[in-house]
Scaffold this motif. Sequence first.
Motif, PDB file in Angstrom:
ATOM      1  N   VAL A 161       8.393  20.867 -10.379  1.00 35.61           N
ATOM      2  CA  VAL A 161       7.644  19.576 -10.446  1.00 35.61           C
ATOM      3  C   VAL A 161       8.940  18.479 -10.366  1.00 35.61           C
ATOM      4  N   ASP A 162       8.604  17.560  -9.337  1.00 35.78           N
ATOM      5  CA  ASP A 162       9.333  16.398  -9.306  1.00 35.78           C
ATOM      6  C   ASP A 162       9.279  15.460 -10.419  1.00 35.78           C
ATOM      7  N   ALA A 163       9.916  15.116 -11.619  1.00 35.39           N
ATOM      8  CA  ALA A 163       9.709  14.514 -12.656  1.00 35.39           C
ATOM      9  C   ALA A 163       9.951  12.934 -12.277  1.00 35.39           C
ATOM     10  N   SER A 164      10.363  12.468 -11.242  1.00 36.47           N
ATOM     11  CA  SER A 164      10.395  11.171 -10.865  1.00 36.47           C
ATOM     12  C   SER A 164       8.951  10.834 -10.308  1.00 36.47           C
ATOM     13  N   ALA A 165       7.914  11.475 -10.320  1.00 31.58           N
ATOM     14  CA  ALA A 165       6.803  11.106  -9.659  1.00 31.58           C
ATOM     15  C   ALA A 165       5.994   9.770 -10.128  1.00 31.58           C
ATOM     16  N   PHE A 166       6.360   9.666 -11.447  1.00 32.03           N
ATOM     17  CA  PHE A 166       5.758   8.478 -12.362  1.00 32.03           C
ATOM     18  C   PHE A 166       6.752   7.294 -12.268  1.00 32.03           C
ATOM     19  N   GLN A 167       7.845   7.445 -11.245  1.00 30.73           N
ATOM     20  CA  GLN A 167       8.620   6.360 -11.280  1.00 30.73           C
ATOM     21  C   GLN A 167       8.290   5.004 -11.377  1.00 30.73           C
ATOM     22  N   THR A 168       7.282   4.739 -10.534  1.00 30.00           N
ATOM     23  CA  THR A 168       6.813   3.390 -10.276  1.00 30.00           C
ATOM     24  C   THR A 168       5.377   2.938 -10.860  1.00 30.00           C
ATOM     25  N   VAL A 169       4.956   3.932 -11.938  1.00 25.16           N
ATOM     26  CA  VAL A 169       3.593   3.751 -12.588  1.00 25.16           C
ATOM     27  C   VAL A 169       3.465   2.388 -13.180  1.00 25.16           C
ATOM     28  N   GLN A 170       4.786   2.195 -13.695  1.00 32.57           N
ATOM     29  CA  GLN A 170       4.769   0.874 -14.825  1.00 32.57           C
ATOM     30  C   GLN A 170       4.293  -0.560 -13.925  1.00 32.57           C
ATOM     31  N   PHE A 171       4.573  -0.467 -12.679  1.00 28.43           N
ATOM     32  CA  PHE A 171       4.092  -1.754 -11.879  1.00 28.43           C
ATOM     33  C   PHE A 171       2.582  -1.812 -11.538  1.00 28.43           C
ATOM     34  N   PHE A 172       1.771  -0.753 -12.011  1.00 32.58           N
ATOM     35  CA  PHE A 172       0.249  -0.889 -11.563  1.00 32.58           C
ATOM     36  C   PHE A 172      -0.471  -0.605 -12.833  1.00 32.58           C
ATOM     37  N   LEU A 173       0.097  -0.502 -13.855  1.00 28.58           N
ATOM     38  CA  LEU A 173      -0.788  -0.068 -15.071  1.00 28.58           C
ATOM     39  C   LEU A 173      -1.490  -1.398 -15.514  1.00 28.58           C
ATOM     40  N   PRO A 174      -2.775  -1.041 -15.657  1.00 30.59           N
ATOM     41  CA  PRO A 174      -3.894  -2.254 -15.951  1.00 30.59           C
ATOM     42  C   PRO A 174      -3.351  -2.732 -17.697  1.00 30.59           C
ATOM     43  N   LYS A 175      -3.795  -4.145 -17.783  1.00 29.04           N
ATOM     44  CA  LYS A 175      -3.366  -4.655 -19.074  1.00 29.04           C
ATOM     45  C   LYS A 175      -4.273  -4.208 -20.150  1.00 29.04           C
ATOM     46  N   THR A 176      -5.453  -3.369 -19.825  1.00 27.17           N
ATOM     47  CA  THR A 176      -6.245  -2.981 -20.629  1.00 27.17           C
ATOM     48  C   THR A 176      -5.755  -1.801 -21.400  1.00 27.17           C
ATOM     49  N   LEU A 177      -4.940  -1.092 -20.828  1.00 27.35           N
ATOM     50  CA  LEU A 177      -4.346   0.151 -21.489  1.00 27.35           C
ATOM     51  C   LEU A 177      -4.142   0.364 -23.098  1.00 27.35           C
ATOM     52  N   ARG A 178      -4.742   1.471 -23.587  1.00 32.52           N
ATOM     53  CA  ARG A 178      -4.604   1.589 -24.874  1.00 32.52           C
ATOM     54  C   ARG A 178      -3.869   2.977 -25.109  1.00 32.52           C
ATOM     55  N   ILE A 179      -4.164   3.703 -24.174  1.00 26.77           N
ATOM     56  CA  ILE A 179      -3.706   5.128 -24.405  1.00 26.77           C
ATOM     57  C   ILE A 179      -3.048   5.823 -23.081  1.00 26.77           C
ATOM     58  N   PRO A 184       5.273  15.301 -15.989  1.00 25.08           N
ATOM     59  CA  PRO A 184       6.344  15.104 -16.815  1.00 25.08           C
ATOM     60  C   PRO A 184       7.007  13.905 -16.349  1.00 25.08           C
ATOM     61  N   VAL A 185       8.057  13.446 -17.054  1.00 27.24           N
ATOM     62  CA  VAL A 185       8.788  12.108 -16.912  1.00 27.24           C
ATOM     63  C   VAL A 185      10.181  12.268 -17.092  1.00 27.24           C
ATOM     64  N   LEU A 186      11.093  11.676 -16.383  1.00 25.60           N
ATOM     65  CA  LEU A 186      12.472  11.728 -16.455  1.00 25.60           C
ATOM     66  C   LEU A 186      12.898  10.665 -17.547  1.00 25.60           C
ATOM     67  N   GLU A 187      13.717  10.905 -18.412  1.00 22.94           N
ATOM     68  CA  GLU A 187      14.133   9.844 -19.570  1.00 22.94           C
ATOM     69  C   GLU A 187      14.380   8.489 -19.043  1.00 22.94           C
ATOM     70  N   LEU A 188      15.065   8.420 -17.967  1.00 21.87           N
ATOM     71  CA  LEU A 188      15.515   7.035 -17.268  1.00 21.87           C
ATOM     72  C   LEU A 188      14.027   6.363 -16.939  1.00 21.87           C
ATOM     73  N   ASP A 189      13.214   6.953 -16.170  1.00 23.86           N
ATOM     74  CA  ASP A 189      12.038   6.452 -15.863  1.00 23.86           C
ATOM     75  C   ASP A 189      11.236   5.816 -17.061  1.00 23.86           C
ATOM     76  N   GLY A 190      11.263   6.800 -18.154  1.00 20.06           N
ATOM     77  CA  GLY A 190      10.470   6.510 -19.416  1.00 20.06           C
ATOM     78  C   GLY A 190      10.987   5.184 -19.982  1.00 20.06           C
ATOM     79  N   ILE A 191      12.409   4.968 -19.958  1.00 21.24           N
ATOM     80  CA  ILE A 191      13.225   3.781 -20.355  1.00 21.24           C
ATOM     81  C   ILE A 191      12.503   2.628 -19.776  1.00 21.24           C
ATOM     82  N   GLN A 192      12.618   2.711 -18.481  1.00 18.45           N
ATOM     83  CA  GLN A 192      11.910   1.551 -17.645  1.00 18.45           C
ATOM     84  C   GLN A 192      10.372   1.313 -17.769  1.00 18.45           C
ATOM     85  N   LEU A 193       9.738   2.285 -17.962  1.00 15.98           N
ATOM     86  CA  LEU A 193       8.350   2.257 -18.384  1.00 15.98           C
ATOM     87  C   LEU A 193       8.244   1.532 -19.624  1.00 15.98           C
TER      88      LEU A 193
END
Length: 607
Positions: A161-179, A184-193
């Motif tokens: 699995v390419d762990a960079s798949a969620f690299q850009t997810v932070q740009f599109f998440l709705p502000k209603t998100l609670r959970i 998988p996620v790369l640590e560096l992408d997790g820091i950006q998120l």
Amino acid sequence: MELEAIPSGVMVKEVLLKLDLETLCSVAYVSRALRFSVSQALPLLSSLHLSAFSPDAQTLAHILCRCSGLKSLTLNCLRLDDSSLGRFLGPQLQELNLLSCTLLSYQLLASIGKSCLNLRVLMLELVEQESAEVFKSNLARMLRGCLYLESLCLKIRGTDVDASAFQTVQFFLPKTLRILKLHPVLELDGIQLISKLQVDRTSSETADFCITFSPITAGFPLQCLSLVLDIISDELFILITNSLPLLIELDLEDRPHKEPLLHRDLTNNGLQSLGSCHRLTSLSLIRSRRNHPVSFKRINDMGMFLLSEGCKGLESVRLCGFSRVSDAGFASILHSCQRLKKFEVRNALFLSDLAFHDLAGVPCSLVEVRLVSCSLITSETVKKLACSRSLEVLDLYGCKSIADSCLSSISRLHRLTSVNLSGADVTNYGLSVLGQGSSPITHLCLRGCKRVTDEGLSLLLHGGGTISKSLSALDLGHMPGISDKAILTIAKSGIGITELCIRYCFNVTDSSVEALAMKRRLRDEGKLLRRLDLFNCTGLSVESMRSLRKPSFPGLHWLGIGHTRLTSKGNAVVTEICMLRRWLTLCLDGCEMGCHDGWQFHRPDYR
């Protein structure tokens, strides 16, 4: 009062809408009056949970065309493709959970974003099929359409699995998100998120985030975060605790491919930062050995002391990979977190009975305890845990020093429903004690208990205790002492057993399958066998497959027959069964019960 005399409206509202789909289908065959009432109830169902079996496209269409009012839908998608689901997606859905999506493509994400505009909860288990770029573009399209998501869980499984798949997810998440749960996620992408999800502490202190679900302009009021990473570092951990003070649940797992560098690993300092998460009630920190035999080598007892002092409100703790923590460190959590209900420790080299020595001297409200592969744990710990009368789950998988002496304590726990004694040193005598006890055990695992024989099963089910009536799931895998005699006992006396695992039981023959097939006589009691695992039962012949023909095994949903003669090429009986039993999943790949893990490796022709 006869059923025909009960008004249909009363029957639908007060009874039928409280039943699951399978029970409704059974009720419909009782009488014409009930069949009519069921037809009235189906369009009124607001939720449908179909995870216990994997329907094909035809069966699903037959079901969903009658359930027009669904707002919540949970599906096992093992045998479904994009076209099977597309026509059922729509703005009426507020919750969508798609499990084991072997055949679904990434294009489904875009379809969900286009059709399910009012979605609040979304969970997808996808298998790696296309490039990460295709996934990212479709994920972006989905998130642009689902503007009101409160819970998002996305898991991708595969061999590489390419762990960079969620690299850009932070740009599109709705502000209603609670959970938020990503795997998988790369640590560096997790820091950006996490940097993108930061909450304004000033505004968060005055908002009641447990009630309101409107978008908050001051960042994301995230309450639950779950990530599977390549590495958990201090930098990531401290960023999470400083940026998300509203966290109630934190679940982090990493799967390193090599020994982590010292400056990138999690340390005592990272654990200490959890003290800023004052609302935290659930913590899970897992270092998996799946890719490399590693552990959190920079965390010791001091780290556990700091954790227990800073997070005294914890109600659930899961820890794995803490090879340098001793009894003192684990005991500090048990003593400081007085509201602790769930306690799980895996692969702890230095966890012994001493950690539980003074358990009777503190308030104990433990409901679930899992001590997995902790080789120093003995029966003495179980006796101490028995002081918690609220205990419901006890998992001692791989604790080889557990013996008969503690089973009398287990048998007196009046709320205990699940017990795992896999690999324990228990004998037939120990099972006789359980068989006479008052514990309402529904799930019992004896896998690998080599000193238990057919006689032990007879003593368990004929002991006159509560378990003979309450037991619904039994695991007898890898037990050389189990033969046809034990299975015959189960078929005759285990009237409540609906899940049975006998994988690697080499002394089981065709007679066992024939005996289990006759369990259909108990149909009126609703105690039908739903799942049966026969993996690597080499004593079975091709002829035993004929016992699976109708009307035998009327309630069977899942059957594991990998590594047996039942999977021989050109077996016409297998083909016939697949055609006639569309609710039955045949697993040829050795998955554990229900294909909960391993489904991502199934062959395209899987049924």
